[in-house]
Design a protein around this motif. Structure first.
Motif, PDB file in Angstrom:
ATOM      1  N   PHE A  12      -0.443   7.976  -2.696  1.00 57.39           N
ATOM      2  CA  PHE A  12      -0.784   9.182  -3.458  1.00 57.39           C
ATOM      3  C   PHE A  12      -2.141   9.062  -4.153  1.00 57.39           C
ATOM      4  CE2 PHE A  12       3.839  10.774  -4.268  1.00 57.39           C
ATOM      5  CZ  PHE A  12       3.903  11.228  -2.963  1.00 57.39           C
ATOM      6  N   GLY A  13      -2.352   7.948  -4.831  1.00 60.19           N
ATOM      7  CA  GLY A  13      -3.610   7.789  -5.572  1.00 60.19           C
ATOM      8  C   GLY A  13      -4.792   7.665  -4.626  1.00 60.19           C
ATOM      9  N   ARG A  35      -1.922   0.861   6.260  1.00 62.00           N
ATOM     10  CA  ARG A  35      -1.224   0.074   7.284  1.00 62.00           C
ATOM     11  C   ARG A  35      -0.234   0.973   8.031  1.00 62.00           C
ATOM     12  NH1 ARG A  35       1.127  -4.467   3.557  1.00 62.00           N
ATOM     13  NH2 ARG A  35       1.928  -2.526   2.744  1.00 62.00           N
ATOM     14  N   SER A  36       0.694   1.583   7.284  1.00 65.09           N
ATOM     15  CA  SER A  36       1.748   2.333   7.993  1.00 65.09           C
ATOM     16  C   SER A  36       1.215   3.566   8.716  1.00 65.09           C
ATOM     17  CB  SER A  36       2.871   2.704   7.021  1.00 65.09           C
ATOM     18  OG  SER A  36       2.397   2.918   5.741  1.00 65.09           O
ATOM     19  N   TYR A  74      -3.883   0.052  -4.278  1.00 64.97           N
ATOM     20  CA  TYR A  74      -2.714  -0.712  -3.844  1.00 64.97           C
ATOM     21  C   TYR A  74      -1.802  -0.930  -5.047  1.00 64.97           C
ATOM     22  CZ  TYR A  74      -4.379  -2.381   0.761  1.00 64.97           C
ATOM     23  OH  TYR A  74      -4.769  -2.501   2.070  1.00 64.97           O
ATOM     24  N   ARG A 179       4.286   6.997  -3.420  1.00 70.24           N
ATOM     25  CA  ARG A 179       4.730   7.796  -2.272  1.00 70.24           C
ATOM     26  C   ARG A 179       6.153   7.466  -1.821  1.00 70.24           C
ATOM     27  NH1 ARG A 179       1.486   7.670   3.509  1.00 70.24           N
ATOM     28  NH2 ARG A 179       2.877   9.086   4.622  1.00 70.24           N
ATOM     29  N   ASN A 300      -1.588  13.050 -13.862  1.00 66.87           N
ATOM     30  CA  ASN A 300      -1.519  11.597 -13.640  1.00 66.87           C
ATOM     31  C   ASN A 300      -2.319  11.144 -12.433  1.00 66.87           C
ATOM     32  OD1 ASN A 300       0.981  13.049 -12.568  1.00 66.87           O
ATOM     33  ND2 ASN A 300       0.993  11.185 -11.323  1.00 66.87           N
TER      34      ASN A 300
HETATM   35  N1  LIG Z   1       0.489   7.493  -8.914  1.00 66.99           N
HETATM   36  C1  LIG Z   1      -0.098   7.520 -10.078  1.00 66.99           C
HETATM   37  O1  LIG Z   1      -0.003   8.513 -10.831  1.00 66.99           O
HETATM   38  C2  LIG Z   1      -0.914   6.353 -10.559  1.00 66.99           C
HETATM   39  C3  LIG Z   1      -1.589   6.463 -11.767  1.00 66.99           C
HETATM   40  C4  LIG Z   1      -2.374   5.401 -12.221  1.00 66.99           C
HETATM   41  C5  LIG Z   1      -2.411   4.225 -11.490  1.00 66.99           C
HETATM   42  N2  LIG Z   1      -1.701   4.130 -10.346  1.00 66.99           N
HETATM   43  C6  LIG Z   1      -1.777   2.856  -9.614  1.00 66.99           C
HETATM   44  O2  LIG Z   1      -2.504   3.076  -8.418  1.00 66.99           O
HETATM   45  C7  LIG Z   1      -2.008   2.202  -7.399  1.00 66.99           C
HETATM   46  C8  LIG Z   1      -1.587   3.076  -6.218  1.00 66.99           C
HETATM   47  O3  LIG Z   1      -0.563   3.948  -6.679  1.00 66.99           O
HETATM   48  P1  LIG Z   1       0.040   5.090  -5.769  1.00 66.99           P
HETATM   49  O4  LIG Z   1       0.835   5.947  -6.650  1.00 66.99           O
HETATM   50  O5  LIG Z   1      -1.034   5.643  -4.920  1.00 66.99           O
HETATM   51  O6  LIG Z   1       1.051   4.211  -4.869  1.00 66.99           O
HETATM   52  P2  LIG Z   1       1.598   4.529  -3.420  1.00 66.99           P
HETATM   53  O7  LIG Z   1       1.668   5.999  -3.195  1.00 66.99           O
HETATM   54  O8  LIG Z   1       2.840   3.708  -3.320  1.00 66.99           O
HETATM   55  O9  LIG Z   1       0.473   3.934  -2.466  1.00 66.99           O
HETATM   56  C9  LIG Z   1       0.160   2.574  -2.416  1.00 66.99           C
HETATM   57  C10 LIG Z   1      -0.291   2.245  -1.010  1.00 66.99           C
HETATM   58  O10 LIG Z   1      -0.645   0.885  -0.958  1.00 66.99           O
HETATM   59  C11 LIG Z   1      -0.399   0.403   0.364  1.00 66.99           C
HETATM   60  N3  LIG Z   1      -0.055  -1.021   0.258  1.00 66.99           N
HETATM   61  C12 LIG Z   1      -0.866  -2.056   0.552  1.00 66.99           C
HETATM   62  N4  LIG Z   1      -0.284  -3.219   0.332  1.00 66.99           N
HETATM   63  C13 LIG Z   1       0.940  -2.950  -0.103  1.00 66.99           C
HETATM   64  C14 LIG Z   1       2.019  -3.775  -0.487  1.00 66.99           C
HETATM   65  N5  LIG Z   1       1.941  -5.115  -0.474  1.00 66.99           N
HETATM   66  N6  LIG Z   1       3.153  -3.168  -0.882  1.00 66.99           N
HETATM   67  C15 LIG Z   1       3.248  -1.824  -0.886  1.00 66.99           C
HETATM   68  N7  LIG Z   1       2.232  -0.990  -0.535  1.00 66.99           N
HETATM   69  C16 LIG Z   1       1.090  -1.559  -0.134  1.00 66.99           C
HETATM   70  C17 LIG Z   1       0.711   1.282   0.948  1.00 66.99           C
HETATM   71  O11 LIG Z   1       0.295   1.823   2.178  1.00 66.99           O
HETATM   72  P3  LIG Z   1       0.388   0.995   3.542  1.00 66.99           P
HETATM   73  O12 LIG Z   1       1.708   0.291   3.527  1.00 66.99           O
HETATM   74  O13 LIG Z   1       0.264   2.025   4.602  1.00 66.99           O
HETATM   75  O14 LIG Z   1      -0.768   0.066   3.517  1.00 66.99           O
HETATM   76  C18 LIG Z   1       0.821   2.462  -0.014  1.00 66.99           C
HETATM   77  O15 LIG Z   1       0.622   3.702   0.626  1.00 66.99           O
HETATM   78  C19 LIG Z   1      -0.835   1.435  -8.008  1.00 66.99           C
HETATM   79  O16 LIG Z   1      -1.275   0.180  -8.441  1.00 66.99           O
HETATM   80  C20 LIG Z   1      -0.431   2.296  -9.195  1.00 66.99           C
HETATM   81  O17 LIG Z   1       0.168   1.573 -10.223  1.00 66.99           O
HETATM   82  C21 LIG Z   1      -0.978   5.156  -9.839  1.00 66.99           C
END
Ligand SMILES: NC(=O)c1ccc[n+]([C@@H]2O[C@H](COP(=O)([O-])OP(=O)(O)OC[C@H]3O[C@@H](n4cnc5c(N)ncnc54)[C@H](OP(=O)(O)O)[C@@H]3O)[C@@H](O)[C@H]2O)c1
Length: 326
Positions: A12-13, A35-36, A74, A179, A300
């Motif tokens: 998402f981010g 990756r996925s 990540y 996500r 957010n």
């Molecule tokens: N969502 C928010 O509102 C928000 C706000 C502030 C900060 N953040 C931070 O921003 C970062 C990304 O957040 P997000 O919400 O975008 O998360 P997300 O939707 O879960 O996306 C993270 C991506 O990282 C990849 N990835 C690479 N290595 C991984 C591993 N070892 N385990 C799991 N996924 C892995 C995954 O894609 P592939 O598997 O395809 O590589 C996944 O799509 C996080 O650290 C989160 O704490 C998020």
């Protein structure tokens, strides 16, 4: 044009980072990794961001050939390794995870052993409005603050010299959890529901302890709400010196008068009014008992994550801070 890669652009981010960079007048988006979803076009996975690039497997050497800077989106721990690989190849990096926000001691207390502690010395906390702007300008590595922490800190920062005790009541949308749905973030768990979570200690309180003066007693209570994007920090603050409502409002005006992305408003903010913007809307008042009430509403995924990351990147690259974010 400066070339930028987004690592983790399937989440998402990262997906929004890619969307913002793609529309940025001074940046060229040269690589998006996942990756996925590797091999799929970004605009097939996220049509609303209209990024016409194919997601590719992460490979630091290939990214370094094509990018001057990277946004890494990540989960914590995985991020540290990816950031190290990119920093070793000379890229400027904004990391959205928690991996570079805290001291090693605080990080290891709240998370786990650090994967790249040698980089902590160069990392700057990426909340420009909290006095970090000049450090961010000179930084090679910036740590994007947490979404809860961004809103809570924007609500508490003007009160830092008078606050004695603060209850931080967070209400957050489900996209904050990323996500992948879990039993707690599944539609059935979230719809028509309000779920307090991590009530006895949420990791984001560590960022408040780091950024605010010592001695403020903090409680931090997040609630998951059935909205997709949006975050409200409502802070109930006991202040020294019996300030008047006008005193409190003057502190907010003074703190944010010159801040482009922070609007001090006369009524409590609403999350819908900041949706899909990099803005924070903040408001402060007193209740009948003399307690200070301070509110901050953000999106957010924008001011809490991707928008703020691009705001930081603009500063690091010497671009106007708001470019690409309006
Ligand atoms: N969502 C928010 O509102 C928000 C706000 C502030 C900060 N953040 C931070 O921003 C970062 C990304 O957040 P997000 O919400 O975008 O998360 P997300 O939707 O879960 O996306 C993270 C991506 O990282 C990849 N990835 C690479 N290595 C991984 C591993 N070892 N385990 C799991 N996924 C892995 C995954 O894609 P592939 O598997 O395809 O590589 C996944 O799509 C996080 O650290 C989160 O704490 C998020």
């Amino acid at each position: 044009m400066l070339s930028v890669a987004v690592v983790g652009a399937g989440g998402f981010g990262g997906a929004l980072c890619a969307g913002i960079v793609h529309g940025h007048p001074s940046l060229e988006l040269t690589a998006v990794t996942a990756r996925s979803d590797a091999g799929r076009r970004h605009d097939e996975v996220y049509p609303r961001y209209a990024v016409p690039l194919t997601l590719e497997e992460p490979d630091a050497d290939r990214i370094a050939e094509r990018a001057d800077a990277a946004l890494v989106a990540y989960p914590h721990r995985a991020a540290a390794q990816a950031v190290r690989d990119l920093r070793e190849r000379g890229l400027k990096v904004v990391d959205l995870s928690a991996d570079f926000r805290l001291s090693q001691e605080a990080y290891e207390r709240w998370y786990q052993p650090h994967e790249a502690p040698e980089l902590l010395g160069e990392a700057v906390y990426g909340l420009p409005e909290l006095g970090h702007r000049e450090e961010i300008r000179g930084a090679e590595l910036v740590a994007g603050p947490g979404c809860n922490s961004t809103a809570a800190l924007l609500a508490l920062w003007p009160l830092r010299d008078i606050a004695r005790d603060a209850v931080v009541d967070i209400k957050t949308g489900v996209s904050g959890a990323g996500r992948e749905a879990t039993s707690d973030t599944h539609f059935v768990s979230v719809a028509d529901n309000v779920n307090p979570y991590k009530t006895e200690g949420h990791r984001h309180v560590a960022e408040l302890q780091q950024e605010l003066p010592d001695g403020i007693r903090l409680s931090f209570v997040p609630h998951l709400l059935p909205i997709d994007q949006g975050l409200m920090a409502s802070c109930y603050v006991t202040a020294d010196g019996e300030p008047s409502r006008e005193d409190v409002q003057a502190l907010f005006e003074d703190a944010y008068r010159d801040e482009h992305f922070v609007d001090v408003i006369a009524d409590p903010p609403r999350t819908g009014d900041v949706r899909a913007t990099n803005r924070a809307r903040v408001h402060a008042t007193l209740d009948e008992g003399g307690r200070v009430l301070a509110f901050a509403a953000i999106d957010n995924l924008w001011k809490g994550a991707a928008g703020q990351a691009v705001q930081d990147l603009n500063l690091m690259l010497g671009l106007p801070e708001q470019e690409g974010l309006e």
